[in-house]
Design a protein around this motif. Structure first.
Motif, short mmCIF file in Angstrom:
data_model
loop_
_atom_site.label_atom_id
_atom_site.label_comp_id
_atom_site.label_asym_id
_atom_site.label_seq_id
_atom_site.Cartn_x
_atom_site.Cartn_y
_atom_site.Cartn_z
N ALA A 14 0.53 8.29 4.41
CA ALA A 14 0.87 8.30 2.98
C ALA A 14 0.93 9.73 2.42
CB ALA A 14 -0.16 7.48 2.21
N ALA A 15 -0.08 10.54 2.74
CA ALA A 15 -0.12 11.90 2.19
C ALA A 15 0.98 12.76 2.80
CB ALA A 15 -1.49 12.53 2.44
N GLU A 34 4.01 14.31 13.52
CA GLU A 34 3.23 13.07 13.59
C GLU A 34 2.99 12.76 15.07
OE1 GLU A 34 1.55 10.68 11.70
OE2 GLU A 34 1.20 9.91 13.72
N ASP A 41 -2.01 4.97 8.71
CA ASP A 41 -2.91 3.82 8.63
C ASP A 41 -2.37 2.74 7.71
OD1 ASP A 41 -4.84 4.46 10.37
OD2 ASP A 41 -6.44 4.73 8.91
N LYS A 51 -3.02 -6.96 3.88
CA LYS A 51 -2.50 -7.81 2.80
C LYS A 51 -1.67 -8.97 3.36
CE LYS A 51 -4.79 -5.10 0.60
NZ LYS A 51 -5.64 -4.23 1.43
N ALA A 105 -0.65 18.13 16.71
CA ALA A 105 -0.77 19.52 16.25
C ALA A 105 -2.22 19.98 16.23
CB ALA A 105 -0.18 19.64 14.85
N ASP A 301 -7.01 11.09 3.22
CA ASP A 301 -8.30 10.72 3.83
C ASP A 301 -8.98 11.89 4.55
OD1 ASP A 301 -7.66 8.18 2.99
OD2 ASP A 301 -8.14 7.22 4.91
N PHE A 308 -7.77 5.99 -0.40
CA PHE A 308 -6.76 5.08 -0.94
C PHE A 308 -5.39 5.68 -0.74
CE2 PHE A 308 -10.41 4.77 -3.96
CZ PHE A 308 -10.88 3.55 -3.52
N THR A 309 -4.42 4.82 -0.49
CA THR A 309 -3.05 5.28 -0.33
C THR A 309 -2.56 5.98 -1.60
OG1 THR A 309 -2.53 3.65 1.32
CG2 THR A 309 -0.69 4.44 0.02
C1 LIG Z 1 -7.92 -2.12 6.83
C2 LIG Z 1 -7.58 -1.14 5.74
C3 LIG Z 1 -7.07 -1.59 4.55
C4 LIG Z 1 -6.73 -0.70 3.55
N1 LIG Z 1 -6.24 -1.18 2.37
C5 LIG Z 1 -5.92 -0.32 1.38
C6 LIG Z 1 -5.40 -0.79 0.15
O1 LIG Z 1 -5.24 -1.99 -0.05
N2 LIG Z 1 -5.08 0.11 -0.80
C7 LIG Z 1 -5.26 1.46 -0.61
O2 LIG Z 1 -4.95 2.23 -1.51
N3 LIG Z 1 -5.75 1.93 0.54
C8 LIG Z 1 -6.09 1.09 1.54
N4 LIG Z 1 -6.57 1.58 2.72
C9 LIG Z 1 -6.73 3.02 2.88
C10 LIG Z 1 -5.40 3.71 3.21
O3 LIG Z 1 -4.83 3.09 4.34
C11 LIG Z 1 -5.63 5.19 3.48
O4 LIG Z 1 -6.34 5.75 2.39
C12 LIG Z 1 -4.33 5.95 3.65
O5 LIG Z 1 -3.55 5.35 4.66
C13 LIG Z 1 -4.62 7.40 4.01
O6 LIG Z 1 -3.42 8.09 4.15
P1 LIG Z 1 -3.41 9.53 4.86
O7 LIG Z 1 -2.00 10.01 4.80
O8 LIG Z 1 -4.47 10.38 4.31
O9 LIG Z 1 -3.84 9.24 6.36
P2 LIG Z 1 -3.17 8.31 7.47
O10 LIG Z 1 -2.41 7.21 6.91
O11 LIG Z 1 -4.27 7.99 8.41
O12 LIG Z 1 -2.13 9.27 8.17
C14 LIG Z 1 -2.53 10.32 9.00
C15 LIG Z 1 -1.49 10.49 10.06
O13 LIG Z 1 -1.76 11.71 10.76
C16 LIG Z 1 -1.51 11.52 12.14
N5 LIG Z 1 -2.25 12.57 12.85
C17 LIG Z 1 -3.59 12.68 12.97
N6 LIG Z 1 -3.91 13.80 13.64
C18 LIG Z 1 -2.74 14.41 13.96
C19 LIG Z 1 -2.40 15.59 14.65
N7 LIG Z 1 -3.34 16.38 15.16
N8 LIG Z 1 -1.09 15.91 14.80
C20 LIG Z 1 -0.12 15.11 14.30
N9 LIG Z 1 -0.39 13.97 13.63
C21 LIG Z 1 -1.68 13.62 13.46
C22 LIG Z 1 -1.97 10.11 12.40
O14 LIG Z 1 -1.37 9.57 13.56
C23 LIG Z 1 -1.53 9.39 11.12
O15 LIG Z 1 -0.25 8.82 11.25
C24 LIG Z 1 -6.91 0.69 3.75
C25 LIG Z 1 -7.41 1.17 4.96
C26 LIG Z 1 -7.74 0.26 5.95
C27 LIG Z 1 -8.27 0.80 7.24
#
Ligand SMILES: Cc1cc2nc3c(=O)[nH]c(=O)nc-3n(C[C@H](O)[C@H](O)[C@H](O)COP(=O)(O)OP(=O)(O)OC[C@H]3O[C@@H](n4cnc5c(N)ncnc54)[C@H](O)[C@@H]3O)c2cc1C
Length: 481
Positions: A14-15, A34, A41, A51, A105, A301, A308-309
């Motif tokens: 998401a971020a 990625e 996630d 969901k 990375a 995260d 949260f997304t």
């Molecule tokens: C079961 C569950 C239910 C959820 N339900 C909700 C909800 O209903 N509403 C809500 O707001 N939030 C929910 N969340 C939380 C939400 O999914 C996360 O807050 C959000 O996905 C975080 O986004 P992000 O971009 O920070 O990290 P991520 O989505 O984890 O993305 C990080 C990405 O970085 C990649 N990565 C990691 N290390 C490296 C590297 N070294 N090099 C290249 N790529 C790398 C990973 O593969 C991943 O694709 C839920 C989480 C879970 C586990």
């Protein structure tokens, strides 16, 4: 010094997706790296599949029969793929001008990344700015025996092709509670084990008890106030030993789900080489999402601030605005909404009652029950309450809790109101369509008028206009009208 890219985004969740798209749209030469599939996630192991399961669980409950799990597993794959194609596919970002790469990375120095590709090749790439959005993983606590006992986390749960007869869920937070209800309704006997005395410990206890009752009515076995002392078992059966008030009990189930929180992936990026400070709780960022290195930002995260997304997206926006536009923008930490999508839903925004009490803030609680929302009555979903914490005279909203059907939508009204200084008086004076749930938000705001209506004022109105009606009993400021 010239760099190959203006901005490199690490992680395509998401971020990462938000920041890469935004950076490219601002004209920055942008790369997004990625290691797995774009979507992170939320699409693959979080919001979307959870969901889907909640919806399938609800359908099963309404139909009153056990569902075919093979069909559910297909739906999980199909819908996730649809979301990916629609919003996350690399071509969408390539069309925006983002150079999307697959690889893992790590930092070589504070302007250089090393990218390990799938075929083992390693490439070095430099950039002027970096945005770290590498997310988090499931935290698996050091419970004796857990390492060697088969267990699910959110990373494997949604790949299951066969429905378990029974499952123990360690952790009664949002993920544990949502998955417990979904699987219970699908026909799996669920037991939740949590050290705390209640589920959803970060939310208002008066309202989480409604969610807890609902889960119990669905048949979820609650083992609260219980610590797990050891775990053992095989693919066919797990044993979980719990201890409550000094006495031990062994629980048995076919499967085990560990839902005990998240751990940021900060330890996997060789951040030391870039001089970026981090702790076990995540990468340290200031309110502008800047790390200890001025040109390196972090969002989502990985910072450990929010999970949260919508906050990952918000932080991405803050980080890119500061990095590329040099316009100061801070994380809006005062108006953070969230929702646990159980049935009923439990949602919150702003300050909690506990936080206000701890800070000694003077406020009023405006309560309104779902049993007085006509749409909830027609839907036979009258369980729940709206609680708004606001200033007495100005009606300024400080926070809100909503437990009930569509609470996740309702909380959006309060987030919008709080962010834009819309008081309870203004909400009460706004016309909402009848009989929508949103009208409940207006009627809850009406409580502000009711609490501020004084007997003295009504006496004066009667006297000035020579009205002859009976004076209503206004002695109870909490009466619901
Ligand atoms: C079961 C569950 C239910 C959820 N339900 C909700 C909800 O209903 N509403 C809500 O707001 N939030 C929910 N969340 C939380 C939400 O999914 C996360 O807050 C959000 O996905 C975080 O986004 P992000 O971009 O920070 O990290 P991520 O989505 O984890 O993305 C990080 C990405 O970085 C990649 N990565 C990691 N290390 C490296 C590297 N070294 N090099 C290249 N790529 C790398 C990973 O593969 C991943 O694709 C839920 C989480 C879970 C586990």
């Amino acid at each position: 010094m010239s760099y190959e890219f203006d901005m490199i985004v690490i992680g395509g969740g998401a971020a990462g997706l938000t920041s890469a798209g935004m950076a490219a749209s601002l004209g920055a030469k942008t790369m997004m790296i990625e290691k797995a599939r774009l979507g992170g996630d939320c699409t693959w192991y979080g919001c979307i599949p959870s969901k889907i399961l909640l919806n399938k669980g609800k359908e099963a409950k309404i139909a009153g029969r056990k569902t075919n799990y093979a069909e559910i597993a297909d739906a999980l794959d199909r819908i996730r793929e649809e979301v990916y194609e629609d919003a996350d596919h690399p071509d969408i970002f390539r069309n925006m001008g983002v150079d999307v790469r697959t690889g893992e990375a790590t930092f070589k120095d504070n302007h250089t990344l090393s990218i390990k590709k799938e075929n083992g090749d390693v490439e070095s790439i430099t950039a002027r700015y970096f945005l770290i959005a590498a997310g988090s993983r499931a935290f698996v606590p050091p419970i004796p025996g857990l390492d060697s006992t088969p267990h699910h986390t959110n990373h494997t749960l949604f790949e299951m092709k066969k429905q378990p007869e029974s499952m123990i869920v360690i952790g009664g937070g949002p993920i544990g509670s949502e998955m417990a209800q979904a699987f219970q309704r699908l026909g799996t006997q669920i037991t939740i084990v949590d050290m705390g005395g209640r589920i959803l410990s970060k939310d208002e206890p008066e309202l989480t008890s409604i969610v807890q009752d609902s889960l119990e009515r669905d048949g979820v076995n609650m083992q609260l106030g219980s610590g797990v002392t050891s775990v053992s078992g095989t693919d066919k059966e797990v044993q979980v030993v719990i201890e409550k008030d000094g006495s031990k009990t062994t629980l048995k189930a076919e499967k085990l789900l560990v839902a005990t929180g998240r751990i940021p992936n900060a330890d996997k990026l060789n951040l030391e080489a870039a001089g970026v400070k981090y702790t076990k709780r995540g990468i340290e960022v200031n309110p502008k999402c800047r790390t200890s290195q001025r040109h390196i930002y972090a969002a989502g995260d990985i910072t450990g601030l929010y999970q949260f997304t919508h906050m990952s997206e918000h932080m991405a926006k803050v980080a890119v605005t500061n990095a590329l536009l040099k316009v100061p923008m801070k994380i809006d930490s005062k108006h953070v909404p969230w929702c646990t999508f159980t049935d009923p839903e439990m949602a919150h925004v702003g300050a909690s009652k506990k936080q206000l009490d701890e800070k000694g803030v003077k406020y009023e609680v405006y309560r309104f029950p779902y049993s007085k929302i006509d749409r909830a009555i027609t839907d036979e979903s009258t369980e729940g309450w709206i609680h708004i914490y606001a200033k007495k005279f100005s009606g300024k909203i400080l926070g809100a809790d909503v437990c009930g059907v569509h609470a996740g939508e309702m909380i959006g009204y309060y987030a919008l109101a709080m962010r834009n200084g819309v008081s309870l008086k203004k909400i009460a004076d706004t016309i909402f369509p009848y009989p929508g749930y949103a009208l409940g938000a207006r009627r809850a705001a009406d409580q502000w008028y009711i609490k501020n209506q004084s007997t003295t004022l009504v006496k004066w109105i009667r006297r000035i206009f020579r009205y002859r009606g009976q004076l209503p009993d206004l002695s109870d400021p909490d009466r619901i009208v």
